[in-house]
Design a protein around this motif. Structure first.
Motif, PDB file in Angstrom:
ATOM      1  N   VAL A 219       0.836  -1.201   0.000  1.00  0.00           N
ATOM      2  CA  VAL A 219       0.000   0.000   0.000  1.00  0.00           C
ATOM      3  C   VAL A 219       0.869   1.249   0.000  1.00  0.00           C
ATOM      4  N   SER A 220       1.874   1.266   0.858  1.00  0.00           N
ATOM      5  CA  SER A 220       2.760   2.423   0.963  1.00  0.00           C
ATOM      6  C   SER A 220       3.543   2.659  -0.333  1.00  0.00           C
ATOM      7  N   LEU A 221       4.088   1.583  -0.870  1.00  0.00           N
ATOM      8  CA  LEU A 221       4.877   1.708  -2.106  1.00  0.00           C
ATOM      9  C   LEU A 221       3.998   2.076  -3.292  1.00  0.00           C
ATOM     10  N   LYS A 222       2.778   1.568  -3.316  1.00  0.00           N
ATOM     11  CA  LYS A 222       1.852   1.912  -4.400  1.00  0.00           C
ATOM     12  C   LYS A 222       1.555   3.411  -4.399  1.00  0.00           C
TER      13      LYS A 222
ATOM     14  N   ASN B 296      11.891  -5.385 -17.964  1.00  0.00           N
ATOM     15  CA  ASN B 296      13.237  -5.235 -17.409  1.00  0.00           C
ATOM     16  C   ASN B 296      13.505  -3.798 -16.980  1.00  0.00           C
ATOM     17  N   GLN B 297      13.008  -2.845 -17.757  1.00  0.00           N
ATOM     18  CA  GLN B 297      13.158  -1.438 -17.384  1.00  0.00           C
ATOM     19  C   GLN B 297      12.460  -1.170 -16.055  1.00  0.00           C
ATOM     20  N   LEU B 298      11.277  -1.730 -15.889  1.00  0.00           N
ATOM     21  CA  LEU B 298      10.539  -1.545 -14.643  1.00  0.00           C
ATOM     22  C   LEU B 298      11.280  -2.168 -13.462  1.00  0.00           C
ATOM     23  N   TYR B 299      11.770  -3.378 -13.647  1.00  0.00           N
ATOM     24  CA  TYR B 299      12.463  -4.052 -12.546  1.00  0.00           C
ATOM     25  C   TYR B 299      13.803  -3.407 -12.212  1.00  0.00           C
ATOM     26  N   ASP B 300      14.304  -2.589 -13.099  1.00  0.00           N
ATOM     27  CA  ASP B 300      15.535  -1.832 -12.803  1.00  0.00           C
ATOM     28  C   ASP B 300      15.254  -0.650 -11.881  1.00  0.00           C
ATOM     29  N   ILE B 301      13.998  -0.323 -11.693  1.00  0.00           N
ATOM     30  CA  ILE B 301      13.611   0.767 -10.802  1.00  0.00           C
ATOM     31  C   ILE B 301      13.361   0.154  -9.417  1.00  0.00           C
ATOM     32  N   PRO B 302      14.190   0.505  -8.428  1.00  0.00           N
ATOM     33  CA  PRO B 302      14.076  -0.131  -7.107  1.00  0.00           C
ATOM     34  C   PRO B 302      12.685  -0.060  -6.485  1.00  0.00           C
ATOM     35  N   LEU B 303      12.020   1.060  -6.614  1.00  0.00           N
ATOM     36  CA  LEU B 303      10.679   1.213  -6.034  1.00  0.00           C
ATOM     37  C   LEU B 303       9.734   0.148  -6.577  1.00  0.00           C
ATOM     38  N   TYR B 304       9.758  -0.048  -7.874  1.00  0.00           N
ATOM     39  CA  TYR B 304       8.893  -1.041  -8.507  1.00  0.00           C
ATOM     40  C   TYR B 304       9.302  -2.455  -8.115  1.00  0.00           C
ATOM     41  N   SER B 305      10.576  -2.709  -8.137  1.00  0.00           N
ATOM     42  CA  SER B 305      11.093  -4.035  -7.812  1.00  0.00           C
ATOM     43  C   SER B 305      10.726  -4.453  -6.388  1.00  0.00           C
ATOM     44  N   ILE B 306      10.882  -3.545  -5.453  1.00  0.00           N
ATOM     45  CA  ILE B 306      10.541  -3.826  -4.060  1.00  0.00           C
ATOM     46  C   ILE B 306       9.033  -4.035  -3.923  1.00  0.00           C
ATOM     47  N   TYR B 307       8.258  -3.186  -4.593  1.00  0.00           N
ATOM     48  CA  TYR B 307       6.801  -3.332  -4.577  1.00  0.00           C
ATOM     49  C   TYR B 307       6.391  -4.718  -5.079  1.00  0.00           C
TER      50      TYR B 307
ATOM     51  N   HIS C 239       7.028  -7.514  -2.514  1.00  0.00           N
ATOM     52  CA  HIS C 239       6.009  -7.546  -1.469  1.00  0.00           C
ATOM     53  C   HIS C 239       4.672  -8.046  -2.019  1.00  0.00           C
ATOM     54  N   LEU C 240       4.327  -7.622  -3.223  1.00  0.00           N
ATOM     55  CA  LEU C 240       3.083  -8.070  -3.844  1.00  0.00           C
ATOM     56  C   LEU C 240       3.105  -9.582  -4.060  1.00  0.00           C
ATOM     57  N   LYS C 241       4.241 -10.093  -4.458  1.00  0.00           N
ATOM     58  CA  LYS C 241       4.392 -11.538  -4.640  1.00  0.00           C
ATOM     59  C   LYS C 241       4.118 -12.274  -3.330  1.00  0.00           C
ATOM     60  N   ASN C 242       4.611 -11.752  -2.228  1.00  0.00           N
ATOM     61  CA  ASN C 242       4.384 -12.373  -0.925  1.00  0.00           C
ATOM     62  C   ASN C 242       2.914 -12.309  -0.514  1.00  0.00           C
ATOM     63  N   VAL C 243       2.273 -11.178  -0.776  1.00  0.00           N
ATOM     64  CA  VAL C 243       0.837 -11.043  -0.474  1.00  0.00           C
ATOM     65  C   VAL C 243       0.049 -12.040  -1.320  1.00  0.00           C
ATOM     66  N   ASN C 244       0.389 -12.144  -2.581  1.00  0.00           N
ATOM     67  CA  ASN C 244      -0.318 -13.085  -3.459  1.00  0.00           C
ATOM     68  C   ASN C 244      -0.119 -14.527  -3.010  1.00  0.00           C
ATOM     69  N   LYS C 245       1.055 -14.844  -2.464  1.00  0.00           N
ATOM     70  CA  LYS C 245       1.290 -16.189  -1.928  1.00  0.00           C
ATOM     71  C   LYS C 245       0.359 -16.468  -0.754  1.00  0.00           C
ATOM     72  N   MET C 246       0.205 -15.482   0.123  1.00  0.00           N
ATOM     73  CA  MET C 246      -0.697 -15.658   1.258  1.00  0.00           C
ATOM     74  C   MET C 246      -2.123 -15.897   0.777  1.00  0.00           C
ATOM     75  N   ILE C 247      -2.555 -15.109  -0.185  1.00  0.00           N
ATOM     76  CA  ILE C 247      -3.906 -15.241  -0.717  1.00  0.00           C
ATOM     77  C   ILE C 247      -4.076 -16.600  -1.397  1.00  0.00           C
ATOM     78  N   SER C 248      -3.087 -17.003  -2.145  1.00  0.00           N
ATOM     79  CA  SER C 248      -3.140 -18.285  -2.838  1.00  0.00           C
ATOM     80  C   SER C 248      -3.201 -19.441  -1.849  1.00  0.00           C
ATOM     81  N   TYR C 249      -2.438 -19.333  -0.779  1.00  0.00           N
ATOM     82  CA  TYR C 249      -2.446 -20.373   0.248  1.00  0.00           C
ATOM     83  C   TYR C 249      -3.840 -20.522   0.852  1.00  0.00           C
ATOM     84  N   VAL C 250      -4.470 -19.408   1.167  1.00  0.00           N
ATOM     85  CA  VAL C 250      -5.827 -19.432   1.722  1.00  0.00           C
ATOM     86  C   VAL C 250      -6.800 -19.992   0.685  1.00  0.00           C
ATOM     87  N   GLN C 251      -6.654 -19.562  -0.538  1.00  0.00           N
ATOM     88  CA  GLN C 251      -7.538 -20.037  -1.605  1.00  0.00           C
ATOM     89  C   GLN C 251      -7.404 -21.551  -1.780  1.00  0.00           C
TER      90      GLN C 251
END
Length: 106
Positions: free
Chosen positions: A26-29, A68-79, A82-94
């Protein structure tokens, strides 16, 4: 039974929303939305992805280059991490819910 299930599901949602990964997303978004260059690149990628899916007119190399250009931007990469981790939690529950209902009705 339905009320109990709804209550437990709300508890699971609260746990996910209270997680550090979700809060960071949320903060990074919010920070990303203020970065015009980053948002322009994201919108360009989305547009090219739509073109690729609809007509195949955009080549895959262009999509990879933009990603690749996006992932070279630290803000996007870090976001995205974290999004990947949130999606893992959601997937686990699902997955657990799917298993529960599968065994309940079969």
């Amino acid at each position: 039974m339905v009320k109990l299930l709804n209550k437990k599901l709300e508890e699971v949602i609260a746990v996910i929303m209270d997680s550090n990964d979700y809060k960071e997303c949320v903060s990074l978004k919010e920070k990303m939305l203020k970065n015009k260059e980053l948002m322009s690149l994201i919108n360009t990628l989305k547009k090219k992805q739509k073109e690729y899916i609809k007509s195949g007119c955009c080549n895959k190399e262009t999509l990879e280059y933009l990603e690749n250009q996006l992932y070279d931007i630290p803000l996007y990469s870090i976001y995205m991490e974290h999004l990947k981790n949130v999606n893992k939690m959601i997937s686990y529950v699902q997955d657990d819910l799917n298993d529960y209902f599968y065994h309940l009705f079969n």
